[in-house]
Design an enzyme around this catalytic site. Structure first.
Site, PDB file in Angstrom:
ATOM      1  CG  ASP A  18       0.105  47.895 -44.346  1.00 47.04           C
ATOM      2  OD1 ASP A  18      -0.842  48.567 -44.792  1.00 47.04           O
ATOM      3  OD2 ASP A  18       0.799  48.265 -43.375  1.00 47.04           O
ATOM      4  CG  HIS A  70       3.904  56.912 -42.521  1.00 42.27           C
ATOM      5  ND1 HIS A  70       3.909  56.942 -41.140  1.00 42.27           N
ATOM      6  CD2 HIS A  70       4.250  55.633 -42.868  1.00 42.27           C
ATOM      7  CE1 HIS A  70       4.226  55.740 -40.673  1.00 42.27           C
ATOM      8  NE2 HIS A  70       4.447  54.934 -41.697  1.00 42.27           N
ATOM      9  CD  GLU A 109       1.967  51.704 -39.364  1.00 35.44           C
ATOM     10  OE1 GLU A 109       1.536  51.007 -40.314  1.00 35.44           O
ATOM     11  OE2 GLU A 109       3.171  51.975 -39.207  1.00 35.44           O
ATOM     12  CD  GLU A 159      -1.912  51.096 -42.816  1.00 31.09           C
ATOM     13  OE1 GLU A 159      -2.281  50.445 -43.819  1.00 31.09           O
ATOM     14  OE2 GLU A 159      -0.872  50.858 -42.178  1.00 31.09           O
ATOM     15  CG  ASP A 214      -0.287  47.929 -39.857  1.00 31.14           C
ATOM     16  OD1 ASP A 214      -0.254  46.831 -39.265  1.00 31.14           O
ATOM     17  OD2 ASP A 214       0.666  48.359 -40.547  1.00 31.14           O
ATOM     18  NE  ARG A 236       5.037  52.776 -34.942  1.00 30.32           N
ATOM     19  CZ  ARG A 236       4.552  52.576 -36.155  1.00 30.32           C
ATOM     20  NH1 ARG A 236       5.146  51.755 -37.003  1.00 30.32           N
ATOM     21  NH2 ARG A 236       3.454  53.198 -36.524  1.00 30.32           N
ATOM     22  CD  GLN A 292       7.821  49.169 -37.660  1.00 30.89           C
ATOM     23  OE1 GLN A 292       7.022  49.580 -36.815  1.00 30.89           O
ATOM     24  NE2 GLN A 292       7.819  49.599 -38.908  1.00 30.89           N
ATOM     25  CE  LYS A 335       4.224  47.777 -39.295  1.00 28.27           C
ATOM     26  NZ  LYS A 335       3.500  49.051 -39.365  1.00 28.27           N
ATOM     27  CB  THR A 384      -4.565  44.089 -39.105  1.00 26.96           C
ATOM     28  OG1 THR A 384      -3.171  43.777 -39.176  1.00 26.96           O
ATOM     29  CG2 THR A 384      -4.866  45.270 -40.012  1.00 26.96           C
ATOM     30  CD  GLU A 429       4.055  59.481 -39.167  1.00 26.18           C
ATOM     31  OE1 GLU A 429       3.227  58.555 -39.097  1.00 26.18           O
ATOM     32  OE2 GLU A 429       4.129  60.263 -40.119  1.00 26.18           O
TER      33      GLU A 429
HETATM   34 MN    MN Z   1       0.981  49.895 -42.002  1.00 22.63          MN
END
Ligand code: MN
Length: 445
Positions: free
Chosen positions: A154, A161, A227, A229, A261, A265, A268, A281, A285, A392
């Site tokens: 990834d 971002h 996420e 993506e 993804d 948080r 993380q 993570k 996925t 975000e």
């Molecule tokens: Mn990612």
């Protein structure tokens, strides 16, 4: 075309013709994700035929390529694996391994077979028995993970971002670390937990470091996030010790999928220093079931953002290497009557290109294999409604989103279903990715 290292043969060019229509009428609807200009590859099975095999989506249907090949309608050129039916497989890898000339030849043949006005399509179009065996309604198809994925990486290639996350987790004044604008930053993820769209995802448990306590607690993630993506699928690998040159990198890419993804948080933020994300993570996925080939995306090639400073030599490529792909995220709470669109952005904003990611990934000598999955990194645009994560969009939960069905969200709640959608808008048609969906189950007690 605007990429000098990727000349487009005339028969392939014809498959992009916006005027081309299919005798499968549902494919001609301007809002359909799978017009004859798309022809994405996937793997499916049905209740009456449980063996998974390779198919192509068109309109409201899937074309069974194993059946077409068996009927002698799909020629895989000489020099490849000959009589073997690479479409009667539970993954695309054997087909992909035949190389770009074969992908292109199969695309050209399918476009011709499915076109309304070409005579070579007559065999399938006018043979009711064959049509019945070769066409399955999408609604009746079970879609599987399209590729066997040997490795998943990834990246972190959206400037917006990286700036947003750097501002929140570190320092708004130095949000971007100095290495970010010199290379596509990435980490090696877990291939084992990549799942196909529609698979439910269990909220992870892990170590959470609460601000008012010295030591972490163990418990269910409280800041579960998406996420937004895309991912690309490696179509031709490279040997250990032999890097892929940036100029040639696109010839190594088979196609693209949507990729969620999922990210915890709170886990993380506590675990990511010094080696990057791990359990935050690795739990899941999600990817979309249809691989849209790089060839199908060719008409939507656009210039990538200007890169300043100019990258080192090994990361340079002439021409245009971004793609105009509109992206959207929808959130649907379990009991709600409707979903809320929470983000709209575009893949073209990505600072580092897929070619640069692949060149950088291999420059130290790392080999890649057919089927490897490379995530783009969260795709955030320049405006607050174009951010590709709840982190975000809500600024770490501080500004919850209002939902259409009532209520708000800082992060994802149990029972929420998250859907990513993506499409390239052509004139009178769109090349769509279908959906990438996942619903959140409560954590294990
Ligand atoms: Mn990612």
């Amino acid at each position: 075309m605007s990429n000098p290292s990727n000349p487009i043969p005339a028969d392939l060019q014809a498959t992009f013709d916006p005027q081309r229509k299919s005798w499968i009428e549902s494919a001609n609807d301007a809002a359909c994700d799978f017009p004859i200009q798309n022809l994405p590859f996937g793997v499916f099975s049905t209740a009456s035929h449980e063996n998974a095999r390779v198919g192509v989506a068109i309109g409201d249907s899937v074309v069974d390529l194993a059946v077409l090949h068996e009927a002698g309608l799909l020629r895989v050129p000489a020099g490849s694996s000959g009589a073997e039916n690479v479409f009667a497989r539970a993954a695309l890898n054997d087909f992909i391994a035949l190389g770009r000339e074969v992908w292109r030849s199969v695309r050209v043949q399918l476009s011709s077979l499915l076109a309304r006005d070409t005579t070579s399509g007559a065999t399938l179009r006018d043979d009711a028995g064959l049509r019945q065996r070769a066409l399955v309604k999408l609604a009746d198809a079970k879609l599987h993970l399209p590729v066997e994925i040997p490795g998943y990486t990834d990246f972190y290639s959206s400037k917006e971002h990286a700036t947003n996350v750097g501002s929140m987790f570190r320092d708004p004044k130095n949000a971007l670390l100095p290495n970010w604008s010199e290379m596509p930053i990435g980490y090696n993820g877990r291939a084992s937990s990549v799942v196909v769209s529609g698979t439910s995802v269990r909220r992870p448990n892990g170590q959470l470091k609460l601000p008012d306590q010295e030591r972490p607690v163990f418990g269910a993630c409280r800041k579960l996030d998406i996420e937004l993506e895309t991912g690309f699928i490696v179509g031709r690998g490279n040997a250990l010790g032999e890097p892929i040159a940036c100029e040639n990198a696109e010839a190594h890419i088979f196609g693209m999928v949507l990729l969620n993804d999922w990210s915890a948080r709170d886990i993380q933020q506590w675990e990511y220093v010094p080696l990057g994300p791990f359990n935050a993570k690795t739990f899941a996925t999600t990817i979309s079931p249809w691989v849209v080939t790089l060839d199908a995306l060719e008409p939507f090639r656009v210039a990538q953002p200007v890169q300043e400073p100019q990258p080192l030599d090994y990361l340079r490529h002439a021409g245009n290497h971004a793609f105009d792909i509109a992206l959207e995220v929808l959130l649907h709470p379990e009991a709600a009557s409707e979903a809320t669109s929470i983000a709209r952005t575009n893949f073209r904003h990505m600072y580092w290109t897929m070619a640069q990611q692949l060149a950088h990934h291999t420059v130290a000598g790392c080999n890649t294999r057919v089927g490897d999955l490379m995530g783009s990194g969260t795709i955030s645009g320049p405006t607050p409604d174009s951010f590709g994560s709840l982190l975000e969009l809500t600024w770490n939960g501080k500004n919850p989103l209002e939902l259409k069905s009532g209520g708000t969200r800082g992060f994802i709640e149990d029972g929420d279903e998250l859907t990513l959608a993506g499409w390239c808008q052509g004139e009178g048609y769109r090349v769509g990715f279908g959906e990438c969906v996942g619903k959140i189950l409560p954590a294990l007690k």
